[in-house]
Write an enzyme that holds these catalytic residues in place. Structure first.
Site, short mmCIF file in Angstrom:
data_model
loop_
_atom_site.label_atom_id
_atom_site.label_comp_id
_atom_site.label_asym_id
_atom_site.label_seq_id
_atom_site.Cartn_x
_atom_site.Cartn_y
_atom_site.Cartn_z
N CYS A 91 0.80 -1.23 0.00
CA CYS A 91 0.00 0.00 0.00
C CYS A 91 0.83 1.28 0.00
CB CYS A 91 -0.97 0.00 1.17
SG CYS A 91 -0.21 0.36 2.77
N CYS A 93 1.69 -3.96 8.59
CA CYS A 93 1.39 -2.60 8.16
C CYS A 93 0.08 -2.15 8.81
CB CYS A 93 1.26 -2.57 6.63
SG CYS A 93 0.67 -1.00 6.00
N CYS A 149 12.72 -7.66 12.52
CA CYS A 149 13.21 -8.62 11.52
C CYS A 149 12.17 -8.67 10.40
CB CYS A 149 13.38 -9.97 12.20
SG CYS A 149 14.11 -11.21 11.15
N CYS A 201 -2.75 -1.44 5.74
CA CYS A 201 -3.39 -2.50 4.95
C CYS A 201 -3.38 -3.86 5.65
CB CYS A 201 -2.74 -2.61 3.58
SG CYS A 201 -1.10 -3.38 3.60
FE FE Z 1 0.44 -1.66 3.75
#
Ligand code: FE
Length: 178
Positions: A96, A141, A165, A144
């Site tokens: 995204c 994230c 990581c 998204c």
């Molecule tokens: Fe994303």
């Protein structure tokens, strides 16, 4: 004799009706469960600003990106082109485009995965998984929901002590303009 036959016939019909009802009830039960599962996954997806169906993600992402970002797979160690990238810039979500990590927070962890000592605050969200038998903090994230990797407490002690990581395939590098 005729009566007995008729009674048997009625009994048979009743049995058939009963079997039919059970099958019908079974089907309804399944479809209800499926409906609930779909609603639940829609609810989970609705909490992200960027939401797409599995088919849409599959169309947009490479197979590797799809399996890591959407199926929480892990890329092979030392496979990412971004592992040794030392250029100045920002690492964004490959799905995204949200800015996730800065180049100044990248360090060589020796693990074979791009590593950072901190995230860009607010753009990464956390969860807990037990996929390989012990507790790990999963990170994804925040916009998204794409899976990025895991965060551990064995990072550089001189800075944050954290080791994010991250799967390189889940990231895109955007160099700083000179
Ligand atoms: Fe994303």
């Amino acid at each position: 004799m005729v009566k007995v036959d008729e009674i048997k016939k009625i009994g048979m019909n009743k049995k058939l009706v009963l079997v039919f009802c059970i099958v019908l009830a079974g089907c309804q039960g399944n479809s209800q469960n499926k409906k609930m599962a779909v609603e639940n996954s829609d609810e989970a997806a609705a909490s992200y600003k960027v939401t797409k169906t599995e088919a849409e993600w599959q169309k947009e992402l490479t197979p590797e990106q799809f399996y890591v970002l959407r199926k929480a797979a892990t890329e092979n160690a030392f496979s990412s082109d971004l592992l040794d990238n030392k250029k100045k810039g920002v690492y964004v979500c490959a799905a995204c485009g949200t800015e996730l990590f800065k180049s100044e927070h990248k360090f060589d962890s020796g693990t074979g995965w791009p590593s950072f000592d901190r995230e860009i605050p607010g753009n990464v969200a956390y969860d807990v998984d037990y996929k390989i038998g012990y507790k790990r903090t999963e990170e994804h994230c925040a916009v998204c929901g794409g899976h990025l990797g895991h965060v551990f407490d064995d990072g550089p002690s001189a800075t944050t002590g954290q080791r994010h990581c991250i799967n390189g395939v889940a990231l895109k590098f955007v160099p700083t303009d000179k």
